[in-house]
Design a protein around this motif. Structure first.
Motif, mmCIF file in Angstrom:
data_model
loop_
_atom_site.group_PDB
_atom_site.id
_atom_site.type_symbol
_atom_site.label_atom_id
_atom_site.label_comp_id
_atom_site.label_asym_id
_atom_site.label_seq_id
_atom_site.Cartn_x
_atom_site.Cartn_y
_atom_site.Cartn_z
ATOM 1 N N THR A 108 -36.731 -104.536 -30.040
ATOM 2 C CA THR A 108 -36.874 -103.519 -29.203
ATOM 3 C C THR A 108 -35.558 -103.222 -28.554
ATOM 4 O OG1 THR A 108 -37.494 -104.550 -27.288
ATOM 5 C CG2 THR A 108 -39.383 -104.047 -28.856
ATOM 6 N N LYS A 129 -37.476 -102.105 -34.039
ATOM 7 C CA LYS A 129 -38.827 -101.426 -33.566
ATOM 8 C C LYS A 129 -38.244 -99.915 -33.174
ATOM 9 C CE LYS A 129 -42.805 -101.445 -30.700
ATOM 10 N NZ LYS A 129 -43.706 -100.941 -31.703
ATOM 11 N N ASN A 166 -37.942 -96.615 -31.810
ATOM 12 C CA ASN A 166 -38.387 -95.883 -30.332
ATOM 13 C C ASN A 166 -38.501 -94.569 -30.632
ATOM 14 O OD1 ASN A 166 -35.702 -96.583 -30.212
ATOM 15 N ND2 ASN A 166 -35.840 -95.769 -28.084
#
Length: 260
Positions: free
Chosen positions: A116, A258, A260
């Motif tokens: 992330t 990941k 976003n």
């Protein structure tokens, strides 16, 4: 009209922006390759920015040879670090929003789940370190910026990349040895370029770090299988799993981002 400067315009992503520009009639592009705008040369940057009153700069200029960066890191840092610093300073001086392309290789690959934007970078090769240096310069210098980390970038029609290499070998009937010891998300330059232009069109004020990929994890072996199958070729006689494949530079074993 929103005015956009695209640097590194001869690369696969820069050429993709050229391909799709007519789909965005409200965007006015100026494309400059490394000969027309050298991001390591401040005078060259000044001349490039003087061509128009730009609203955005999409920096596609980068040093991307991962193995060579390990052998001659100074060159990688000159482009990916100091060159990006130059661009950030020019954007600040000219009140231009910088959109910069970074990489999954800022991470070490030790995580077992997707990375992330909150995860702490820890690059394990000189290429990743040089790209992280560029990110830090942008964050220190600018308030209005988008850093977009992506992974395993490829164009089906431009540049030298994994997709085009595998496809050419398959068409030639060559034996193809590919490792399955790395996992990441291949990303088509068309999808990335459209994501970036949507950010611009929507006037997103959510500046900062973004992760963008095609969001489907593969090993390099799986990706090669997919390329051959998509092009209706037979992988069974061409593709061989190579568990002894080694490269000069260390690469993260797992670098799924990941989105976003």
């Amino acid at each position: 009209m929103i005015k956009i400067l695209v640097t590194g315009a001869s690369g696969q992503l820069g050429q993709t922006f050229k391909d799709i520009r007519l789909e965005y009639p409200n965007l006015d592009f100026v494309f400059l390759d490394s000969k027309q705008l050298d991001i390591t040369d401040k005078l060259s940057i000044e001349k490039g920015f003087s061509l128009s009153n730009f609203d955005f700069c999409i920096n596609c200029a980068a040093y991307t040879n991962v193995d060579q960066a390990e052998k001659t890191p100074a060159i990688a840092y000159k482009v990916n670090g100091e060159g990006v610093k130059n661009m950030a300073l020019a954007c600040k001086e000219n009140n231009v929003t910088l959109i910069h392309i970074s990489t999954d290789y800022v991470f070490d690959g030790e995580k077992t789940g997707p990375y992330t934007i909150e995860d702490t970078p820890n690059p394990i090769n000189e290429y990743g370190k040089s790209k992280l240096a560029g990110e830090k310069y942008i964050q220190e210098i600018l308030d209005k910026y988008y850093i977009i980390r992506t992974s395993w970038l490829y164009s089906k029609i431009h540049g030298k990349n994994f997709y085009r290499t595998i496809l050419q070998k398959a068409k030639n009937g060559d034996l193809i040895k590919v490792t399955d010891e790395q996992i990441g998300c291949p990303t088509d330059t068309i999808n990335l370029s459209e994501f970036i232009l949507e950010l611009i069109i929507n006037h997103s004020s959510k500046f900062g770090m973004f992760h963008y990929t095609d969001n489907k994890p593969f090993t390099w072996y799986n990706f090669a299988e997919s390329i051959i199958s998509y092009n209706k070729l037979d992988s069974s006689k061409l593709l061989v799993l190579d568990r002894n494949y080694r490269t000069f530079a260390n690469r993260p074993r797992y670098s799924v981002l990941k989105t976003n």
